[in-house]
Design a protein around this motif. Structure first.
Motif, PDB file in Angstrom:
ATOM      1  N   VAL A   1       8.118  43.559  -6.953  1.00 61.32           N
ATOM      2  CA  VAL A   1       8.352  42.115  -7.089  1.00 61.32           C
ATOM      3  C   VAL A   1       7.985  41.040  -6.067  1.00 61.32           C
ATOM      4  O   VAL A   1       8.144  40.756  -5.623  1.00 61.32           O
ATOM      5  CB  VAL A   1       9.626  41.121  -8.594  1.00 61.32           C
ATOM      6  N   GLN A   2       7.288  39.974  -6.466  1.00 60.75           N
ATOM      7  CA  GLN A   2       6.503  38.754  -5.890  1.00 60.75           C
ATOM      8  C   GLN A   2       6.956  37.479  -6.014  1.00 60.75           C
ATOM      9  O   GLN A   2       5.971  37.949  -7.255  1.00 60.75           O
ATOM     10  CB  GLN A   2       4.660  39.178  -5.119  1.00 60.75           C
ATOM     11  N   LEU A   3       6.972  36.589  -5.519  1.00 63.64           N
ATOM     12  CA  LEU A   3       6.821  35.551  -6.334  1.00 63.64           C
ATOM     13  C   LEU A   3       7.058  34.478  -5.233  1.00 63.64           C
ATOM     14  O   LEU A   3       6.578  34.285  -4.196  1.00 63.64           O
ATOM     15  CB  LEU A   3       8.743  35.270  -6.062  1.00 63.64           C
ATOM     16  N   GLN A   4       5.594  33.318  -6.271  1.00 58.71           N
ATOM     17  CA  GLN A   4       5.210  32.339  -5.732  1.00 58.71           C
ATOM     18  C   GLN A   4       6.384  31.274  -5.644  1.00 58.71           C
ATOM     19  O   GLN A   4       5.210  30.562  -7.122  1.00 58.71           O
ATOM     20  CB  GLN A   4       3.656  32.843  -5.357  1.00 58.71           C
ATOM     21  N   ALA A   5       6.103  30.376  -5.132  1.00 60.12           N
ATOM     22  CA  ALA A   5       6.783  29.410  -5.562  1.00 60.12           C
ATOM     23  C   ALA A   5       6.331  28.103  -5.677  1.00 60.12           C
ATOM     24  O   ALA A   5       5.719  27.840  -4.579  1.00 60.12           O
ATOM     25  CB  ALA A   5       8.296  28.515  -5.642  1.00 60.12           C
ATOM     26  N   SER A   6       5.580  26.753  -6.154  1.00 57.66           N
ATOM     27  CA  SER A   6       4.525  25.336  -6.451  1.00 57.66           C
ATOM     28  C   SER A   6       5.812  24.704  -7.179  1.00 57.66           C
ATOM     29  O   SER A   6       6.488  24.641  -7.961  1.00 57.66           O
ATOM     30  CB  SER A   6       3.717  25.512  -6.562  1.00 57.66           C
ATOM     31  N   GLY A   7       4.884  23.597  -6.667  1.00 56.87           N
ATOM     32  CA  GLY A   7       5.040  22.725  -7.248  1.00 56.87           C
ATOM     33  C   GLY A   7       6.233  21.313  -6.846  1.00 56.87           C
ATOM     34  O   GLY A   7       6.084  20.149  -7.435  1.00 56.87           O
ATOM     35  N   GLY A   8       6.595  21.775  -5.631  1.00 66.13           N
ATOM     36  CA  GLY A   8       7.481  20.373  -4.564  1.00 66.13           C
ATOM     37  C   GLY A   8       7.035  19.281  -4.635  1.00 66.13           C
ATOM     38  O   GLY A   8       5.150  19.684  -4.280  1.00 66.13           O
ATOM     39  N   GLY A   9       7.323  17.759  -3.939  1.00 68.49           N
ATOM     40  CA  GLY A   9       6.994  17.307  -3.401  1.00 68.49           C
ATOM     41  C   GLY A   9       8.058  15.533  -3.566  1.00 68.49           C
ATOM     42  O   GLY A   9       9.502  16.282  -2.919  1.00 68.49           O
ATOM     43  N   LEU A  10       7.343  14.817  -3.762  1.00 67.71           N
ATOM     44  CA  LEU A  10       7.814  13.457  -3.273  1.00 67.71           C
ATOM     45  C   LEU A  10       7.658  12.709  -3.980  1.00 67.71           C
ATOM     46  O   LEU A  10       7.034  12.524  -5.021  1.00 67.71           O
ATOM     47  CB  LEU A  10       7.671  12.420  -1.969  1.00 67.71           C
ATOM     48  N   VAL A  11       9.459  12.003  -4.724  1.00 70.80           N
ATOM     49  CA  VAL A  11       9.447  11.420  -5.821  1.00 70.80           C
ATOM     50  C   VAL A  11      10.588  10.755  -5.635  1.00 70.80           C
ATOM     51  O   VAL A  11      10.895  10.774  -5.930  1.00 70.80           O
ATOM     52  CB  VAL A  11       9.374  12.889  -6.944  1.00 70.80           C
ATOM     53  N   GLN A  12       9.817   9.521  -6.326  1.00 73.10           N
ATOM     54  CA  GLN A  12      11.424   8.456  -6.377  1.00 73.10           C
ATOM     55  C   GLN A  12      12.110   9.233  -7.786  1.00 73.10           C
ATOM     56  O   GLN A  12      12.721   9.545  -8.771  1.00 73.10           O
ATOM     57  CB  GLN A  12      10.520   6.826  -7.243  1.00 73.10           C
ATOM     58  N   ALA A  13      13.419   8.109  -7.225  1.00 71.25           N
ATOM     59  CA  ALA A  13      14.769   8.177  -7.936  1.00 71.25           C
ATOM     60  C   ALA A  13      14.470   8.110  -9.429  1.00 71.25           C
ATOM     61  O   ALA A  13      13.669   7.220  -9.756  1.00 71.25           O
ATOM     62  CB  ALA A  13      15.947   7.914  -7.897  1.00 71.25           C
ATOM     63  N   GLY A  14      14.873   9.198 -10.768  1.00 72.51           N
ATOM     64  CA  GLY A  14      14.431   8.484 -11.794  1.00 72.51           C
ATOM     65  C   GLY A  14      13.616   9.322 -12.333  1.00 72.51           C
ATOM     66  O   GLY A  14      12.787   9.461 -13.428  1.00 72.51           O
ATOM     67  N   GLY A  15      11.762   9.854 -11.798  1.00 72.18           N
ATOM     68  CA  GLY A  15      11.082  10.650 -12.026  1.00 72.18           C
ATOM     69  C   GLY A  15      11.197  11.533 -12.270  1.00 72.18           C
ATOM     70  O   GLY A  15      11.853  12.663 -12.027  1.00 72.18           O
ATOM     71  N   SER A  16      10.129  12.836 -12.342  1.00 68.87           N
ATOM     72  CA  SER A  16      10.127  14.263 -12.714  1.00 68.87           C
ATOM     73  C   SER A  16       9.165  14.790 -12.398  1.00 68.87           C
ATOM     74  O   SER A  16       8.249  14.842 -11.246  1.00 68.87           O
ATOM     75  CB  SER A  16       9.547  13.860 -14.526  1.00 68.87           C
ATOM     76  N   LEU A  17       9.675  16.161 -11.866  1.00 69.84           N
ATOM     77  CA  LEU A  17       8.478  17.351 -11.274  1.00 69.84           C
ATOM     78  C   LEU A  17       8.561  18.402 -12.127  1.00 69.84           C
ATOM     79  O   LEU A  17       9.974  18.490 -12.440  1.00 69.84           O
ATOM     80  CB  LEU A  17       9.076  17.267  -9.877  1.00 69.84           C
ATOM     81  N   ARG A  18       7.788  19.349 -11.996  1.00 76.15           N
ATOM     82  CA  ARG A  18       7.738  20.644 -12.824  1.00 76.15           C
ATOM     83  C   ARG A  18       7.524  21.447 -10.930  1.00 76.15           C
ATOM     84  O   ARG A  18       6.136  21.757 -10.603  1.00 76.15           O
ATOM     85  CB  ARG A  18       6.598  20.862 -13.720  1.00 76.15           C
ATOM     86  N   LEU A  19       8.194  22.577 -11.392  1.00 81.14           N
ATOM     87  CA  LEU A  19       8.147  23.395 -10.191  1.00 81.14           C
ATOM     88  C   LEU A  19       8.358  24.466 -11.433  1.00 81.14           C
ATOM     89  O   LEU A  19       7.974  25.447 -12.435  1.00 81.14           O
ATOM     90  CB  LEU A  19       9.459  23.979  -9.531  1.00 81.14           C
ATOM     91  N   SER A  20       6.850  25.488 -10.037  1.00 84.92           N
ATOM     92  CA  SER A  20       6.447  26.613 -10.739  1.00 84.92           C
ATOM     93  C   SER A  20       6.649  28.198  -9.705  1.00 84.92           C
ATOM     94  O   SER A  20       6.684  28.083  -8.456  1.00 84.92           O
ATOM     95  CB  SER A  20       4.963  26.713 -11.215  1.00 84.92           C
ATOM     96  N   CYS A  21       6.812  29.336 -10.939  1.00 89.10           N
ATOM     97  CA  CYS A  21       6.870  30.707 -10.184  1.00 89.10           C
ATOM     98  C   CYS A  21       6.691  31.074 -10.683  1.00 89.10           C
ATOM     99  O   CYS A  21       6.471  31.914 -11.601  1.00 89.10           O
ATOM    100  CB  CYS A  21       8.354  30.541  -9.707  1.00 89.10           C
ATOM    101  N   ALA A  22       5.522  31.810 -10.008  1.00 86.30           N
ATOM    102  CA  ALA A  22       4.005  33.366 -10.697  1.00 86.30           C
ATOM    103  C   ALA A  22       4.537  34.813  -9.737  1.00 86.30           C
ATOM    104  O   ALA A  22       5.189  34.137  -8.708  1.00 86.30           O
ATOM    105  CB  ALA A  22       3.082  32.795  -9.945  1.00 86.30           C
ATOM    106  N   ALA A  23       4.846  35.511 -10.565  1.00 91.11           N
ATOM    107  CA  ALA A  23       5.385  36.277 -10.152  1.00 91.11           C
ATOM    108  C   ALA A  23       4.589  37.373 -10.902  1.00 91.11           C
ATOM    109  O   ALA A  23       3.091  37.768 -12.186  1.00 91.11           O
ATOM    110  CB  ALA A  23       6.820  37.079 -11.107  1.00 91.11           C
TER     111      ALA A  23
END
Length: 125
Positions: A1-23
């Motif tokens: 199984v190969q995994l590829q993570a993405s979606g990180g970044g810089l955000v202010q406190a209280g904000g939102s992010l969505r990370l993805s992991c494609a297999a």
């Protein structure tokens, strides 16, 4: 199984992010997948896990009510929706996968064989 993570970044406190992991690779039907994170100077810590078949989930106490783990089977992709982010959520986030893992063991990073490369999440105050 190969995994590829993405979606990180810089955000202010209280904000939102969505990370993805494609297999890719073999079928995930007997797998549990998880997110771990490692903050600077700290050990890698469990964040959340999901059973690929059935979708049962578990969370670290520190993220309950703020983070949601989910999956999209057709795309073989796992997600981590992170809301109400705090500076202490700053870390490199890793996705992991392991077959045959029982529910009580999902938080143990030493039991996971397959790992993504990590994606950096930085939460500014």
């Amino acid at each position: 199984v190969q995994l590829q993570a993405s979606g990180g970044g810089l955000v202010q406190a209280g904000g939102s992010l969505r990370l993805s992991c494609a297999a890719s690779g073999q079928t995930l039907s007997n797998y549990r997948m998880a997110w771990f994170r490692q903050a600077p100077g700290k050990e890698r810590a469990f964040v959340a896990a999901i059973r690929w078949s059935g979708g049962s989930t578990s969370y670290a106490d520190s993220v309950k009510g703020r983070f949601t783990i989910s999956k999209e089977s057709a795309k073989k992709t796992m997600y981590l929706q992170m809301n109400s982010l705090k500076p202490e959520d700053t870390a490199v986030y890793y996705c992991a996968a392991q077959s045959g893992l029982i529910a009580s063991m999902v938080s143990r990073d030493d039991l996971y064989t397959y790992w993504g490369q990590g994606t950096l999440v930085t939460v500014s105050s």
